[in-house]
Write a protein that holds these residues in place. Sequence first.
Motif, PDB file in Angstrom:
ATOM      1  N   GLN A  55       0.814  -1.207   0.000  1.00 51.87           N
ATOM      2  CA  GLN A  55       0.000   0.000   0.000  1.00 51.87           C
ATOM      3  C   GLN A  55       0.852   1.263   0.000  1.00 51.87           C
ATOM      4  O   GLN A  55       0.360   2.345  -0.324  1.00 51.87           O
ATOM      5  N   SER A  56       2.158   1.146   0.332  1.00 52.15           N
ATOM      6  CA  SER A  56       3.036   2.310   0.269  1.00 52.15           C
ATOM      7  C   SER A  56       3.303   2.748  -1.169  1.00 52.15           C
ATOM      8  O   SER A  56       3.840   3.836  -1.388  1.00 52.15           O
ATOM      9  N   ASN A  57       2.954   1.914  -2.156  1.00 55.94           N
ATOM     10  CA  ASN A  57       3.117   2.292  -3.560  1.00 55.94           C
ATOM     11  C   ASN A  57       2.047   3.274  -4.023  1.00 55.94           C
ATOM     12  O   ASN A  57       2.118   3.763  -5.152  1.00 55.94           O
ATOM     13  N   PHE A  58       1.061   3.553  -3.182  1.00 56.54           N
ATOM     14  CA  PHE A  58      -0.045   4.426  -3.573  1.00 56.54           C
ATOM     15  C   PHE A  58      -0.159   5.633  -2.642  1.00 56.54           C
ATOM     16  O   PHE A  58      -1.259   6.128  -2.400  1.00 56.54           O
ATOM     17  N   GLY A  59       0.955   6.098  -2.117  1.00 54.18           N
ATOM     18  CA  GLY A  59       0.959   7.274  -1.252  1.00 54.18           C
ATOM     19  C   GLY A  59       2.375   7.704  -0.920  1.00 54.18           C
ATOM     20  O   GLY A  59       3.358   7.048  -1.289  1.00 54.18           O
ATOM     21  N   LEU A  60       2.492   8.810  -0.204  1.00 52.17           N
ATOM     22  CA  LEU A  60       3.782   9.337   0.235  1.00 52.17           C
ATOM     23  C   LEU A  60       4.064   8.787   1.630  1.00 52.17           C
ATOM     24  O   LEU A  60       3.783   9.422   2.643  1.00 52.17           O
ATOM     25  N   TYR A  61       4.639   7.584   1.695  1.00 52.80           N
ATOM     26  CA  TYR A  61       4.875   6.906   2.957  1.00 52.80           C
ATOM     27  C   TYR A  61       6.291   7.130   3.499  1.00 52.80           C
ATOM     28  O   TYR A  61       6.564   6.794   4.640  1.00 52.80           O
ATOM     29  N   GLY A  62       7.198   7.633   2.679  1.00 53.67           N
ATOM     30  CA  GLY A  62       8.549   7.915   3.163  1.00 53.67           C
ATOM     31  C   GLY A  62       9.330   6.684   3.577  1.00 53.67           C
ATOM     32  O   GLY A  62      10.113   6.728   4.531  1.00 53.67           O
ATOM     33  N   ASN A  63       9.126   5.562   2.896  1.00 51.81           N
ATOM     34  CA  ASN A  63       9.860   4.311   3.155  1.00 51.81           C
ATOM     35  C   ASN A  63       9.581   3.717   4.536  1.00 51.81           C
ATOM     36  O   ASN A  63      10.391   2.942   5.039  1.00 51.81           O
ATOM     37  N   VAL A  64       8.478   4.073   5.157  1.00 48.13           N
ATOM     38  CA  VAL A  64       8.143   3.479   6.454  1.00 48.13           C
ATOM     39  C   VAL A  64       7.384   2.175   6.233  1.00 48.13           C
ATOM     40  O   VAL A  64       6.687   2.004   5.229  1.00 48.13           O
ATOM     41  N   LYS A  65       7.524   1.260   7.174  1.00 47.71           N
ATOM     42  CA  LYS A  65       6.869  -0.047   7.123  1.00 47.71           C
ATOM     43  C   LYS A  65       6.347  -0.376   8.516  1.00 47.71           C
ATOM     44  O   LYS A  65       6.791   0.209   9.511  1.00 47.71           O
ATOM     45  N   PRO A  86       2.088   2.379  10.474  1.00 49.80           N
ATOM     46  CA  PRO A  86       2.538   3.755  10.226  1.00 49.80           C
ATOM     47  C   PRO A  86       1.401   4.756  10.418  1.00 49.80           C
ATOM     48  O   PRO A  86       0.217   4.440  10.252  1.00 49.80           O
ATOM     49  N   ASN A  87       1.775   5.965  10.779  1.00 44.66           N
ATOM     50  CA  ASN A  87       0.802   7.037  11.014  1.00 44.66           C
ATOM     51  C   ASN A  87       0.471   7.699   9.679  1.00 44.66           C
ATOM     52  O   ASN A  87       1.159   8.631   9.235  1.00 44.66           O
ATOM     53  N   ILE A  88      -0.589   7.221   9.031  1.00 46.56           N
ATOM     54  CA  ILE A  88      -0.960   7.660   7.696  1.00 46.56           C
ATOM     55  C   ILE A  88      -2.213   8.524   7.777  1.00 46.56           C
ATOM     56  O   ILE A  88      -3.150   8.224   8.526  1.00 46.56           O
ATOM     57  N   HIS A  89      -2.217   9.616   6.986  1.00 46.34           N
ATOM     58  CA  HIS A  89      -3.358  10.535   6.947  1.00 46.34           C
ATOM     59  C   HIS A  89      -3.740  10.788   5.495  1.00 46.34           C
ATOM     60  O   HIS A  89      -2.884  10.803   4.603  1.00 46.34           O
ATOM     61  N   ASP A  90      -5.034  11.004   5.255  1.00 41.76           N
ATOM     62  CA  ASP A  90      -5.539  11.444   3.949  1.00 41.76           C
ATOM     63  C   ASP A  90      -5.581  12.967   3.950  1.00 41.76           C
ATOM     64  O   ASP A  90      -6.332  13.569   4.730  1.00 41.76           O
ATOM     65  N   GLN A 103      -5.162  15.256  -3.703  1.00 40.31           N
ATOM     66  CA  GLN A 103      -5.552  14.309  -2.656  1.00 40.31           C
ATOM     67  C   GLN A 103      -4.539  13.169  -2.622  1.00 40.31           C
ATOM     68  O   GLN A 103      -4.299  12.497  -3.625  1.00 40.31           O
ATOM     69  N   VAL A 104      -3.931  12.961  -1.449  1.00 35.88           N
ATOM     70  CA  VAL A 104      -2.884  11.946  -1.342  1.00 35.88           C
ATOM     71  C   VAL A 104      -2.844  11.420   0.081  1.00 35.88           C
ATOM     72  O   VAL A 104      -3.183  12.131   1.046  1.00 35.88           O
ATOM     73  N   ARG A 105      -2.437  10.171   0.222  1.00 34.46           N
ATOM     74  CA  ARG A 105      -2.196   9.581   1.532  1.00 34.46           C
ATOM     75  C   ARG A 105      -0.739   9.847   1.904  1.00 34.46           C
ATOM     76  O   ARG A 105       0.173   9.488   1.165  1.00 34.46           O
ATOM     77  N   ARG A 131      15.970  11.594  -1.252  1.00 31.23           N
ATOM     78  CA  ARG A 131      14.624  12.083  -1.533  1.00 31.23           C
ATOM     79  C   ARG A 131      13.977  11.247  -2.642  1.00 31.23           C
ATOM     80  O   ARG A 131      12.782  10.928  -2.566  1.00 31.23           O
ATOM     81  N   ILE A 132      14.744  10.884  -3.659  1.00 27.25           N
ATOM     82  CA  ILE A 132      14.196  10.059  -4.742  1.00 27.25           C
ATOM     83  C   ILE A 132      13.761   8.704  -4.206  1.00 27.25           C
ATOM     84  O   ILE A 132      12.700   8.180  -4.567  1.00 27.25           O
ATOM     85  N   ARG A 133      14.545   8.119  -3.319  1.00 25.08           N
ATOM     86  CA  ARG A 133      14.169   6.833  -2.726  1.00 25.08           C
ATOM     87  C   ARG A 133      12.956   6.978  -1.810  1.00 25.08           C
ATOM     88  O   ARG A 133      12.140   6.070  -1.687  1.00 25.08           O
ATOM     89  N   GLU A 134      12.829   8.136  -1.167  1.00 21.78           N
ATOM     90  CA  GLU A 134      11.727   8.361  -0.232  1.00 21.78           C
ATOM     91  C   GLU A 134      10.405   8.589  -0.943  1.00 21.78           C
ATOM     92  O   GLU A 134       9.339   8.344  -0.374  1.00 21.78           O
ATOM     93  N   LEU A 135      10.440   9.057  -2.186  1.00 21.01           N
ATOM     94  CA  LEU A 135       9.200   9.375  -2.899  1.00 21.01           C
ATOM     95  C   LEU A 135       8.332   8.145  -3.112  1.00 21.01           C
ATOM     96  O   LEU A 135       7.111   8.206  -2.958  1.00 21.01           O
ATOM     97  N   GLY A 136       8.940   7.029  -3.491  1.00 18.83           N
ATOM     98  CA  GLY A 136       8.148   5.843  -3.793  1.00 18.83           C
ATOM     99  C   GLY A 136       7.492   5.952  -5.155  1.00 18.83           C
ATOM    100  O   GLY A 136       7.705   6.902  -5.925  1.00 18.83           O
TER     101      GLY A 136
END
Length: 250
Positions: A55-65, A86-90, A103-105, A131-136
Amino acid sequence: MQSPCRSLFHLLGQPLPRSFSTTAQPLARSSRSALKHAHRDIPTYPHGPSLLYKQSNFGLYGNVKPQYGNKVSERNEIKTRRKWEPNIHDKRLWSVALQKYVQVRVQARVLRTIDKVGGLDEYLLGESPARIRELGMEGWKMRWRLMQDRGVKERLRKRRVELGLPSSGPKMFLSDAELLGEAETILDETGKQAEGPHEMTGQGTEDEEERELSDEEVERLLDEEEAGIQRQPGTSTVQEVRPERPCEIP
């Protein structure tokens, strides 16, 4: 008991028809198909999709798991396995270049980073490898969409002109770090071309014509200097320099 329709398809050996749905057929299969459909017109992400936390492929998760650990009771010290999500917000984030809300998670730490760098556009256009790795996958798609804006293109063009690079071409959408690397390469090639004629014709300054002395020659010259031996310039003969005797006054 099976319905007559289901038993009929079972006897015919044909799969059951898909039930009615408003979701497109390629998107209803798996996350891999959804990513392939969303990134069909976008350059390949260099780090690839996340295979463990999809699900991290569909939002800005910053490489968190998700984090796993134990919950220990205070009385009996009994350990029970638990999981920290992870603490995810819409969120609806404003894009200056696109002039609309997106609109992004987004993860809480990434949201603080966006506020720190000055907005969503500056976060997506970051040039560092971290930063490129963090974008996902989702951030990479948003970055590419942002680079299609006319104002962002003009910003990148001015940046290339400042570095002495061509203002148009297939490499126009490079980051600042990649532009600096390309500029250094061009400067190195220009310096080598400028040094080429001097090496071909043998012309140069006196410093270039002087050859480097080996360690043995340097030691021998120092010994001769201490012993008072002077070598004649242009010849291989040496002459001993004797100290002058003081004049005796009768």
